[in-house]
Design a protein around this motif. Sequence first.
Motif: not given
Length: 430
Positions: A149-172
């Motif tokens: 959900n691009k809107s949910a990502f934007a609301k959380a301040g995430i401007d791009a999908p994660p590129r590493t697993y650590d980034e996936l955890l940070d985004d979560s």
Amino acid sequence: MTRNPTLLRGAALAGALILTGCTAGSTGESASSGGKVTLTFLTFETPNLDAKYWDAAIARASAKVPGVTIKKLVSPSADRTGYAKQLDSTGQFPDVMIGLNPAGFAEAGKLAEWSDNELAKYVEPRANTYDGKVYQLPYSAQATFVYYNKSAFAKAGIDAPPRTYDELLDDSAKLKAKGINPFVVGGGGKDSWADMFPLICTVATDVYKKTPDWLSQRSAGKVKFTDPAFVAAAQKVADLTDKGYIDRAGLSRSYADTEQAFRDGKGAMYPMGSWFSASADAKKPSFDTGVFAWPTDQGSSALPGVTGGGMTVSSKAPDVKLAKKWAKAFMEDEKNLNAAVKADGLFIDIKGYTPPDNMGPVYKESVSAFRQAQKSDGVVNSFSQETGDGSLPPGLADKAAAGVQKLLSGGMTAAQFGAYMDSQWDKATR
């Protein structure tokens, strides 16, 4: 495969399906009357591929092959391979099947081989071989992505999908901090297969990326599910639930309800097969949907995918030649292919085929991501969906899904899940 343990009840259900299955072009005549042939065709139904879809496709193929009458059988669960095994045990093995995992059946001589000439139209004609032979038409590819959900990502301040697993955890963590459920995952009741996708992704990144033939090695007894690599993949899934990134309250949802939950904005990320792209375009939610591959630790590509999915024919069909002719007519009919692409988001691997121009943006983005992964040698096996040499024994995918339910719910540790899988493997291969 039915989830009740008694073969008697399963056999009774099989008989009921054979007697009541929808028939396309039926004359009511038996296979031996007047030179006509009646063939049983085992298929399955999903929210994307409903009875109307299958009946129309059957009718189109039957119109091209006079003399064939089709009795449609519908698998009572997503594990049609396990169900075919059950039918075989009661002497009711179907004549034609779609989406069957040939493992076990091929080695036992129960399937008709496809010749090089019959495979000439297919882009990867030898995609799934058993001892060098092909038993399933490799007409399409599918992959597992994370739809977000691009809107949910934007609301959380995430401007791009994660590129590493650590980034996936940070985004979560960022999503959860904003009160947004990071992952939508479900698979209750008969839809337990739908809870497999987080594990499909972590096995791809942590096991198959490093050891592409891992399942073949498991068959040879060189590795086990209790080995550190597989347990680590399962532990990642368990950790996501323990951290609250996968909401345990939603695990009992059906497949359709889980899909709708994502569409309703009840979570930011939805790990699912590429068929969801067609649904996302057809029933567009209020937000824009993006696509990314579950990331590896280092950021390299490890997209779980599978090529195959087409028809297999029983070597004991009443007329094997005619059954194969009908199966190819079904698979290669352009209207059938267009319908499959529109309904199920398939990536067709038949030479000269072009998807309809009006396919939506989520499908196009999914195709682009898959083709890019192919170019970078980033497509790996898809756990529980493998075909060809090195695939799960028939019925084990269903057992794996049941185990993942317990893993997600906290009723089984990652190590216990590995031991459970080894135990189920031993039972399936005795």
